[in-house]
Design an enzyme around this catalytic site. Structure first.
Site, PDB file in Angstrom:
ATOM      1  N   ASN A  65       0.892  -1.277  -0.189  1.00  0.00           N
ATOM      2  CA  ASN A  65       0.019  -0.104  -0.122  1.00  0.00           C
ATOM      3  C   ASN A  65       0.858   1.571   0.001  1.00  0.00           C
ATOM      4  O   ASN A  65       0.467   2.335  -0.223  1.00  0.00           O
ATOM      5  CB  ASN A  65      -0.829  -0.066   0.933  1.00  0.00           C
ATOM      6  CG  ASN A  65      -1.996  -1.066   0.890  1.00  0.00           C
ATOM      7  OD1 ASN A  65      -2.723  -1.242   0.172  1.00  0.00           O
ATOM      8  ND2 ASN A  65      -2.064  -2.030   2.082  1.00  0.00           N
ATOM      9  N   ALA A 119       2.090  -3.041   6.625  1.00  0.00           N
ATOM     10  CA  ALA A 119       1.194  -4.009   7.655  1.00  0.00           C
ATOM     11  C   ALA A 119       1.870  -5.391   8.039  1.00  0.00           C
ATOM     12  O   ALA A 119       1.908  -5.873   9.178  1.00  0.00           O
ATOM     13  CB  ALA A 119       0.016  -4.336   6.852  1.00  0.00           C
ATOM     14  N   ARG A 147      -3.371   7.916  -0.338  1.00  0.00           N
ATOM     15  CA  ARG A 147      -3.789   6.978   0.579  1.00  0.00           C
ATOM     16  C   ARG A 147      -3.884   7.637   2.242  1.00  0.00           C
ATOM     17  O   ARG A 147      -3.098   8.166   2.372  1.00  0.00           O
ATOM     18  CB  ARG A 147      -2.633   5.720   0.826  1.00  0.00           C
ATOM     19  CG  ARG A 147      -2.881   4.871   1.897  1.00  0.00           C
ATOM     20  CD  ARG A 147      -1.736   3.856   2.350  1.00  0.00           C
ATOM     21  NE  ARG A 147      -2.204   3.069   3.249  1.00  0.00           N
ATOM     22  CZ  ARG A 147      -1.116   2.437   4.058  1.00  0.00           C
ATOM     23  NH1 ARG A 147       0.079   2.376   3.493  1.00  0.00           N
ATOM     24  NH2 ARG A 147      -1.474   1.643   5.014  1.00  0.00           N
ATOM     25  N   HIS A 161       8.697   3.937   9.938  1.00  0.00           N
ATOM     26  CA  HIS A 161       7.141   3.957   9.936  1.00  0.00           C
ATOM     27  C   HIS A 161       6.810   5.544   9.615  1.00  0.00           C
ATOM     28  O   HIS A 161       7.260   6.265  10.460  1.00  0.00           O
ATOM     29  CB  HIS A 161       6.288   3.470  10.836  1.00  0.00           C
ATOM     30  CG  HIS A 161       6.644   1.849  11.094  1.00  0.00           C
ATOM     31  ND1 HIS A 161       5.898   0.897  10.306  1.00  0.00           N
ATOM     32  CD2 HIS A 161       7.356   1.250  11.990  1.00  0.00           C
ATOM     33  CE1 HIS A 161       6.479  -0.274  10.456  1.00  0.00           C
ATOM     34  NE2 HIS A 161       7.415  -0.020  11.543  1.00  0.00           N
ATOM     35  N   TYR A 168      -0.840   9.532   6.592  1.00  0.00           N
ATOM     36  CA  TYR A 168       0.568   9.316   6.021  1.00  0.00           C
ATOM     37  C   TYR A 168       0.914  10.518   5.309  1.00  0.00           C
ATOM     38  O   TYR A 168       2.130  10.612   4.436  1.00  0.00           O
ATOM     39  CB  TYR A 168       0.261   8.419   4.813  1.00  0.00           C
ATOM     40  CG  TYR A 168      -0.170   6.979   5.521  1.00  0.00           C
ATOM     41  CD1 TYR A 168       0.881   6.222   6.496  1.00  0.00           C
ATOM     42  CD2 TYR A 168      -1.233   6.310   5.464  1.00  0.00           C
ATOM     43  CE1 TYR A 168       0.598   5.347   7.170  1.00  0.00           C
ATOM     44  CE2 TYR A 168      -1.856   5.114   6.268  1.00  0.00           C
ATOM     45  CZ  TYR A 168      -0.730   4.691   6.956  1.00  0.00           C
ATOM     46  OH  TYR A 168      -0.856   3.389   7.544  1.00  0.00           O
TER      47      TYR A 168
HETATM   48  C1  DQA Z   1       3.078   2.014   8.347  1.00  0.00           C
HETATM   49  C2  DQA Z   1       2.293   1.789   9.484  1.00  0.00           C
HETATM   50  C3  DQA Z   1       1.629   0.419   9.273  1.00  0.00           C
HETATM   51  O1  DQA Z   1       1.028   0.054  10.592  1.00  0.00           O
HETATM   52  C4  DQA Z   1       0.609   0.479   8.033  1.00  0.00           C
HETATM   53  O2  DQA Z   1      -0.070  -0.794   7.968  1.00  0.00           O
HETATM   54  C5  DQA Z   1       1.503   1.101   6.880  1.00  0.00           C
HETATM   55  C6  DQA Z   1       2.337   2.081   7.033  1.00  0.00           C
HETATM   56  C7  DQA Z   1       3.511   3.716   8.283  1.00  0.00           C
HETATM   57  O3  DQA Z   1       4.570   3.778   7.577  1.00  0.00           O
HETATM   58  O4  DQA Z   1       3.274   4.296   9.097  1.00  0.00           O
HETATM   59  O5  DQA Z   1       1.063   0.435   5.693  1.00  0.00           O
HETATM   60  O6  DQA Z   1       4.058   1.287   8.185  1.00  0.00           O
END
Ligand code: DQA
Length: 137
Positions: A10, A72, A17, A95, A22
């Protein structure tokens, strides 16, 4: 120094998104940001776990440093963690969002215990910080 910047599921949809979570930086802009921080950065994204594990094996064999946002998979993939355990160079887990302040299922990362360090919640700047740090080793 060639660094692999690996992004999981994703993250190719960054920009559209959940921008409140994000941010509005697109994936292409993230790639440009990483290359500006390190022109040798090899930035990749996949929604396929087997492909990601193959890239981690490649890094294990070459000794390349890795910046990893496993998205994820971070929260449940033991296969991904086992691949990370084989890395021979440094591993920085990134993250974008502050996972500790989100749903309970995001609080634990199976990657963190085998990462050299983790940067969480600083938006896409986390990638820049990770690459800057690796560049000073
Ligand atoms: C993520 C946080 C994860 O929980 C989520 O599933 C993501 C993005 C982040 O960059 O904040 O896809 O890794």
């Amino acid at each position: 120094m060639r660094v692999l910047v690996l992004n999981g599921p994703n993250l190719g949809r960054l920009g559209s998104r959940e921008p409140l979570v994000y941010g509005d930086t697109t994936y292409d802009e993230l790639v440009a940001l990483c290359r500006a921080a390190n022109p040798e950065a090899d930035v990749r994204q996949t929604d396929d776990e087997a492909t990601m594990i193959g890239w981690l094996h490649e890094a294990a064999d070459s000794g390349a440093p890795v910046v990893l946002n496993a998205a994820a998979w971070s929260h449940y993939s033991i296969a991904l963690r086992d691949a990370c355990s084989q890395l021979t160079g440094p591993l920085v887990e990134v993250h974008i969002s502050q996972t500790a302040a989100r749903e309970d299922f995001r609080h634990a990362s199976v990657v963190s215990a085998v990462a050299t360090g983790t940067i969480t919640g600083l938006g896409v700047d986390g990638y820049r910080l990770a690459l800057d740090w690796l560049g000073r080793l």
